[in-house]
Design a protein around this motif. Structure first.
Motif, short mmCIF file in Angstrom:
data_model
loop_
_atom_site.label_atom_id
_atom_site.label_comp_id
_atom_site.label_asym_id
_atom_site.label_seq_id
_atom_site.Cartn_x
_atom_site.Cartn_y
_atom_site.Cartn_z
N GLY A 158 29.34 -26.20 -0.31
CA GLY A 158 30.53 -25.87 -1.08
C GLY A 158 31.60 -26.92 -0.99
O GLY A 158 32.03 -27.29 0.10
N ALA A 159 32.05 -27.41 -2.15
CA ALA A 159 33.06 -28.47 -2.20
C ALA A 159 34.41 -27.94 -2.62
O ALA A 159 35.21 -28.64 -3.25
CB ALA A 159 32.61 -29.58 -3.16
N ILE A 179 28.56 -33.07 1.82
CA ILE A 179 28.93 -31.85 1.11
C ILE A 179 27.93 -31.63 -0.01
O ILE A 179 27.66 -32.54 -0.81
CB ILE A 179 30.35 -31.93 0.53
CG1 ILE A 179 31.38 -32.13 1.64
CG2 ILE A 179 30.67 -30.68 -0.27
CD1 ILE A 179 32.80 -32.26 1.14
N GLU A 181 27.17 -29.35 -3.36
CA GLU A 181 27.88 -28.52 -4.33
C GLU A 181 26.99 -28.25 -5.54
O GLU A 181 26.39 -29.18 -6.08
CB GLU A 181 29.17 -29.22 -4.76
CG GLU A 181 29.89 -28.62 -5.93
CD GLU A 181 30.30 -27.17 -5.70
OE1 GLU A 181 30.09 -26.34 -6.62
OE2 GLU A 181 30.82 -26.86 -4.61
N GLN A 182 26.92 -26.99 -5.96
CA GLN A 182 26.08 -26.63 -7.11
C GLN A 182 26.64 -27.14 -8.42
O GLN A 182 25.87 -27.48 -9.33
CB GLN A 182 25.93 -25.11 -7.19
CG GLN A 182 25.05 -24.50 -6.12
CD GLN A 182 24.83 -23.02 -6.36
OE1 GLN A 182 25.42 -22.43 -7.26
NE2 GLN A 182 23.96 -22.42 -5.56
N VAL A 186 33.93 -31.67 -7.45
CA VAL A 186 34.49 -31.15 -6.20
C VAL A 186 35.81 -30.45 -6.52
O VAL A 186 36.34 -30.53 -7.63
CB VAL A 186 34.73 -32.29 -5.19
CG1 VAL A 186 33.44 -33.02 -4.88
CG2 VAL A 186 35.79 -33.28 -5.70
N LEU A 211 26.49 -33.55 -5.81
CA LEU A 211 26.84 -32.61 -6.87
C LEU A 211 25.59 -32.16 -7.62
O LEU A 211 24.55 -32.83 -7.59
CB LEU A 211 27.82 -33.25 -7.85
CG LEU A 211 29.17 -33.70 -7.28
CD1 LEU A 211 30.00 -34.38 -8.35
CD2 LEU A 211 29.93 -32.52 -6.68
N THR A 242 31.35 -21.36 1.01
CA THR A 242 30.90 -20.86 -0.30
C THR A 242 31.71 -19.68 -0.81
O THR A 242 31.19 -18.82 -1.51
CB THR A 242 29.41 -20.48 -0.22
OG1 THR A 242 29.17 -19.70 0.96
CG2 THR A 242 28.54 -21.73 -0.14
#
Length: 537
Positions: A158-159, A179, A181-182, A186, A211, A242
């Motif tokens: 999670g960013a 990091i 991230e989905q 960010v 990312l 998250t």
């Protein structure tokens, strides 16, 4: 009057101490299932990173102090497991003594906050070295792990804000930080103009950011992450940033009305649908002052204000809770990032599309005074009316000051036409003669009065994409910006001398660039009878 408070982190103690100051006769009991009350949760990343060295500094009050100074009964490790609203009784487990008991009430205050949400990833329940950060005990576990196991690599899922804040803490512990991230950016829900600057800062600080990566499975007791594409990532430690979910289960089971996302719904007196039961803090849904739509009430600052107000209301004061604006600020390494109200992403998610935006990059103080730096500032306002919907900023100096000023403007129901009239203190070390909000107001007025035309990239007609003239005004040596390939580059400083190179028989667009440059270019072109449209991305 016997008042029970469930939850002792932010809003609960604020309510209890205020009520005691104005009502010496009330019996007040706080139930807290954790190990401490009045914990400055937002300070925990800085404690882990060593900026705050003393653990006791993040605990603002203790049960002993509240008993001695305020005659408030605080019961740590006491968890309220159910509420009987008909009998006006709560059922409690005392975890230290392994006992259960009941307590009756005249008024019940629910201030249970929110808890970190754990994503539904296969194998995450077997990750031995996975951590969250919400309570002081979470910080204790992380600190013990760092001090005893000395991990070299940490992966943050999670960013968002908490993910980036703890990334700095782990960097300060000399760790290799990644990091995952989905999404494609960010620092959500900040908009891309702000998020891109944060991403650059993370890169400069050595933080690896992945990312558009979705984790399919976690194996090896949390040491290996398997992504959707089958690739693997190895780590010594996991941190889950998250998001959070409201602690409303006990309230909901008692019949308290909840929103679709499980927040407790309260009215303008912070009252629930059940008699004599109230709620404050992260667990509640209230009303946006800006749009009138339902909105969760987040952050400890809001919880503290609500607690203070509710004490006055219960003591008979004819006050009302006006609603929630939403303002926050974060330290991301050497950057300060701040917001108030709605971001563009949040507006779109709320179905609000009749808005316009301003993005400017003026100096934080007089450009000729040493160490002047840019304030990257985005203003969102309602089309036609000029009602202020929100603002965001990122930079190194004066960021929270500008967002605080905008928050006051929203609270006072000012619109963008009022911003140029704000009398902001001026001195070269602190500001410019026309400060950030003044300039943002000027630009918004120009948009509203059609002195400048803007368009979002997605709204450009296909025929224009194929046939229009796209002017790039970047100066020599500056990198290209935006997604559109320019037809021609004419530096803004040369535009007046080379204006004949801009066609008058085609539609003219000014490609995306940050700051006042596109506006200045559009005015130069307008002076020669060429109406140019500025592209927003």
């Amino acid at each position: 009057m016997k008042v029970l408070v469930i939850g002792g982190i932010a809003g609960g103690p604020s309510f209890a101490t205020r009520l005691r100051r104005i009502n010496e006769n009330a019996e007040i009991i706080i139930f807290e299932r954790g190990a401490a009350i009045s914990v400055a949760s937002c300070a925990l990343p800085y404690y882990l990173g060593g900026l705050i060295r003393n653990r006791s500094a993040v605990i603002e009050r203790t049960p002993e102090i509240l008993k001695q100074k305020n005659n408030i009964d605080v019961r740590l490790y006491n968890e309220v497991t159910s509420i009987d609203p008909d009998k006006k009784v709560v059922h409690v487990i005392d975890h230290q003594n392994d006992q259960t008991y009941t307590e009756n009430y005249d008024k019940l205050i629910i201030s249970t906050g929110a808890s970190p949400s754990v994503p539904a990833i296969k194998g995450i329940d077997k990750a031995d070295d996975a951590f969250v950060l919400r309570a002081i005990t979470d910080a204790d576990k992380i600190k013990h792990f760092l001090d005893t196991r000395h991990p070299k690599r940490v992966t943050i899922l999670g960013a968002g804000t908490i993910g980036i804040e703890v990334a700095e803490s782990f960097v300060n512990n000399n760790m290799d930080v990644t990091i995952v991230e989905q999404s494609d950016q960010v620092a959500a829900p900040f908009d891309t103009e702000i998020a891109d600057i944060v991403a650059q800062e993370l890169d400069e600080k050595g933080v690896h950011v992945l990312l558009n990566h979705t984790i399919k499975e976690i194996t090896d007791n949390g040491k290996t992450l398997i992504f959707d594409d089958g690739s693997a990532h190895h780590t010594d430690m996991l941190f889950l940033g998250t998001g959070v979910q409201p602690n409303s289960q006990v309230a909901g089971a008692a019949g308290v009305k909840l929103s679709d996302d499980q927040h407790i719904i309260v009215d303008h007196h912070l009252k629930t649908n059940l008699p004599d039961i109230y709620a404050i803090g992260d667990v509640v849904e209230t009303t946006s002052i800006i749009t009138g739509q339902p909105i969760p009430s987040l952050l400890s600052s809001a919880a503290n204000r609500q607690g203070h107000l509710l004490a006055d209301i219960l003591n008979g004061s004819p006050l009302e809770y006006k609603g929630f604006i939403g303002a926050g600020v974060s330290k991301f390494f050497d950057l300060t990032v701040s917001y108030v109200g709605y971001t563009e992403q949040a507006l779109q998610q709320s179905g609000i599309n009749d808005y316009r935006s301003v993005f400017i990059t003026p100096f934080d103080h007089a450009y000729f005074f040493p160490n002047a730096d840019r304030v990257n500032f985005k203003l969102l306002y309602q089309d036609k009316t000029g009602k202020i919907l929100g603002g965001q900023a990122v930079g190194r100096n004066g960021i929270d000051k500008r967002i605080s000023q905008l928050s006051v403007a929203i609270t006072g129901n000012l619109n963008v036409a009022d911003l140029p009239s704000l009398e902001i203190p001026y001195s070269p070390p602190y500001s410019s003669t026309r400060d950030v909000l003044n300039i943002a107001g000027y630009v918004a007025i120009n948009q509203l009065t059609n002195r400048t035309a803007t368009i979002k990239l997605a709204d450009i007609p296909q025929d224009d994409l194929n046939n229009a003239f796209f002017l790039d005004i970047r100066e020599a040596g500056k990198p290209e910006a935006g997604s559109i390939k320019p037809t021609l580059n004419i530096p803004l400083s040369d535009l007046r001398d080379r204006i004949n190179e801009v066609p008058t028989d085609k539609k003219v667009y000014i490609t995306f660039r940050k700051g006042l440059g596109p506006y200045n270019a559009s005015r130069i072109l307008a002076g020669k009878g060429i109406k140019a449209i500025m592209i927003e991305e």
